[in-house]
Enzyme design. Sequence first.
Site, PDB file in Angstrom:
ATOM      1  N   PHE A   1       0.859  -1.186   0.000  1.00 40.87           N
ATOM      2  CA  PHE A   1       0.000   0.000   0.000  1.00 40.87           C
ATOM      3  C   PHE A   1       0.895   1.235   0.000  1.00 40.87           C
ATOM      4  O   PHE A   1       1.876   1.291   0.735  1.00 40.87           O
ATOM      5  CB  PHE A   1      -0.916  -0.008   1.224  1.00 40.87           C
ATOM      6  CG  PHE A   1      -2.068   0.940   1.115  1.00 40.87           C
ATOM      7  CD1 PHE A   1      -3.183   0.614   0.365  1.00 40.87           C
ATOM      8  CD2 PHE A   1      -2.031   2.165   1.749  1.00 40.87           C
ATOM      9  CE1 PHE A   1      -4.260   1.494   0.249  1.00 40.87           C
ATOM     10  CE2 PHE A   1      -3.089   3.054   1.647  1.00 40.87           C
ATOM     11  CZ  PHE A   1      -4.207   2.715   0.900  1.00 40.87           C
TER      12      PHE A   1
ATOM     13  N   PHE B   1      -0.542  -2.536   8.310  1.00 43.38           N
ATOM     14  CA  PHE B   1      -1.097  -3.289   9.435  1.00 43.38           C
ATOM     15  C   PHE B   1      -0.591  -4.728   9.458  1.00 43.38           C
ATOM     16  O   PHE B   1      -0.502  -5.346  10.516  1.00 43.38           O
ATOM     17  CB  PHE B   1      -2.631  -3.266   9.361  1.00 43.38           C
ATOM     18  CG  PHE B   1      -3.305  -3.630  10.644  1.00 43.38           C
ATOM     19  CD1 PHE B   1      -3.422  -2.706  11.674  1.00 43.38           C
ATOM     20  CD2 PHE B   1      -3.820  -4.898  10.836  1.00 43.38           C
ATOM     21  CE1 PHE B   1      -4.039  -3.038  12.865  1.00 43.38           C
ATOM     22  CE2 PHE B   1      -4.449  -5.245  12.023  1.00 43.38           C
ATOM     23  CZ  PHE B   1      -4.555  -4.313  13.043  1.00 43.38           C
TER      24      PHE B   1
ATOM     25  N   ALA C   1       4.291   3.132   4.603  1.00 45.80           N
ATOM     26  CA  ALA C   1       3.908   4.546   4.567  1.00 45.80           C
ATOM     27  C   ALA C   1       2.424   4.649   4.890  1.00 45.80           C
ATOM     28  O   ALA C   1       1.587   4.159   4.141  1.00 45.80           O
ATOM     29  CB  ALA C   1       4.200   5.158   3.202  1.00 45.80           C
ATOM     30  N   VAL C   2       2.136   5.263   6.031  1.00 44.90           N
ATOM     31  CA  VAL C   2       0.757   5.500   6.443  1.00 44.90           C
ATOM     32  C   VAL C   2       0.541   7.009   6.380  1.00 44.90           C
ATOM     33  O   VAL C   2       1.236   7.767   7.056  1.00 44.90           O
ATOM     34  CB  VAL C   2       0.486   4.966   7.867  1.00 44.90           C
ATOM     35  CG1 VAL C   2      -0.990   5.133   8.218  1.00 44.90           C
ATOM     36  CG2 VAL C   2       0.914   3.509   7.997  1.00 44.90           C
ATOM     37  N   ILE C   3      -0.396   7.415   5.547  1.00 41.14           N
ATOM     38  CA  ILE C   3      -0.647   8.837   5.321  1.00 41.14           C
ATOM     39  C   ILE C   3      -2.036   9.178   5.844  1.00 41.14           C
ATOM     40  O   ILE C   3      -3.008   8.494   5.538  1.00 41.14           O
ATOM     41  CB  ILE C   3      -0.518   9.174   3.819  1.00 41.14           C
ATOM     42  CG1 ILE C   3       0.890   8.791   3.327  1.00 41.14           C
ATOM     43  CG2 ILE C   3      -0.801  10.657   3.575  1.00 41.14           C
ATOM     44  CD1 ILE C   3       1.055   8.798   1.825  1.00 41.14           C
TER      45      ILE C   3
ATOM     46  N   ALA D   1      -9.075  11.269   6.126  1.00 43.50           N
ATOM     47  CA  ALA D   1     -10.151  12.037   6.751  1.00 43.50           C
ATOM     48  C   ALA D   1     -10.782  11.333   7.949  1.00 43.50           C
ATOM     49  O   ALA D   1     -11.632  11.913   8.621  1.00 43.50           O
ATOM     50  CB  ALA D   1     -11.230  12.337   5.713  1.00 43.50           C
ATOM     51  N   THR D   2     -10.360  10.101   8.237  1.00 44.90           N
ATOM     52  CA  THR D   2     -10.965   9.350   9.339  1.00 44.90           C
ATOM     53  C   THR D   2      -9.921   8.997  10.385  1.00 44.90           C
ATOM     54  O   THR D   2      -8.729   9.230  10.209  1.00 44.90           O
ATOM     55  CB  THR D   2     -11.605   8.039   8.827  1.00 44.90           C
ATOM     56  OG1 THR D   2     -10.563   7.160   8.400  1.00 44.90           O
ATOM     57  CG2 THR D   2     -12.570   8.312   7.675  1.00 44.90           C
TER      58      THR D   2
ATOM     59  N   HIS E   1      -8.905   6.111  11.087  1.00 52.44           N
ATOM     60  CA  HIS E   1      -8.213   4.889  10.672  1.00 52.44           C
ATOM     61  C   HIS E   1      -6.697   5.044  10.783  1.00 52.44           C
ATOM     62  O   HIS E   1      -5.988   4.134  11.222  1.00 52.44           O
ATOM     63  CB  HIS E   1      -8.624   4.548   9.232  1.00 52.44           C
ATOM     64  CG  HIS E   1      -8.032   3.293   8.711  1.00 52.44           C
ATOM     65  ND1 HIS E   1      -7.017   3.284   7.788  1.00 52.44           N
ATOM     66  CD2 HIS E   1      -8.306   1.990   8.984  1.00 52.44           C
ATOM     67  CE1 HIS E   1      -6.693   2.035   7.506  1.00 52.44           C
ATOM     68  NE2 HIS E   1      -7.456   1.235   8.222  1.00 52.44           N
TER      69      HIS E   1
ATOM     70  N   ARG F   1      10.388  12.298   2.854  1.00 51.08           N
ATOM     71  CA  ARG F   1      11.106  11.344   3.694  1.00 51.08           C
ATOM     72  C   ARG F   1      11.512  10.076   2.943  1.00 51.08           C
ATOM     73  O   ARG F   1      12.141   9.201   3.502  1.00 51.08           O
ATOM     74  CB  ARG F   1      10.243  10.994   4.908  1.00 51.08           C
ATOM     75  CG  ARG F   1      10.174  12.150   5.890  1.00 51.08           C
ATOM     76  CD  ARG F   1       8.953  12.106   6.797  1.00 51.08           C
ATOM     77  NE  ARG F   1       8.945  13.243   7.712  1.00 51.08           N
ATOM     78  CZ  ARG F   1       8.622  14.491   7.380  1.00 51.08           C
ATOM     79  NH1 ARG F   1       8.283  14.780   6.142  1.00 51.08           N
ATOM     80  NH2 ARG F   1       8.645  15.463   8.272  1.00 51.08           N
TER      81      ARG F   1
END
Length: 154
Positions: free
Chosen positions: A22, A57, A80-82, A85-86, A88, A127
């Site tokens: 992802f 995850f 990479a977690v970006i 809007a929630t 999550h 980064r």
Amino acid sequence: MKVMEGNLVGTGLKIAIVISRFNEFITSKLLSGAMDGLKRHGVNENDVTVAWVPGAFEIPLIAKKLAESRQYDAVIALGAVIRGATSHYDYVCNEVAKGVSHAALSTGTPVIFGVLTTDTIEQAIERAGTKAGNKGWEAAVSAIEMANLLRTFA
């Protein structure tokens, strides 16, 4: 005073990398940086195993399995977690960080946290090899140092 620290010589080390598919447009750059860092510090490309997982995850489970195998001197977790809007984002970031830490502590093998947790795509890009360096490279160097530091306990 006795000082203990790991050196940055990667010759002979076996390294595993767990990487999230992802946001691959970011994570592939982290992987390139990690491989460059490992090679420049003497790690043979044939001594590196790369395991792709669907998302961040899923990183901790595979990192733990690789560490438990005792085939590797260190495991590098890249993702990479970006922020979206929630909420999550918060859940994923917290669980991945806890899971990676647990994998290291429960196995005694260094598991290096190279997962970007950013507010914007631009921050992630910075980064992953532009303005803010490459966190994959930094994770690779940390893996070498920690693997060598742990050898001093043997």
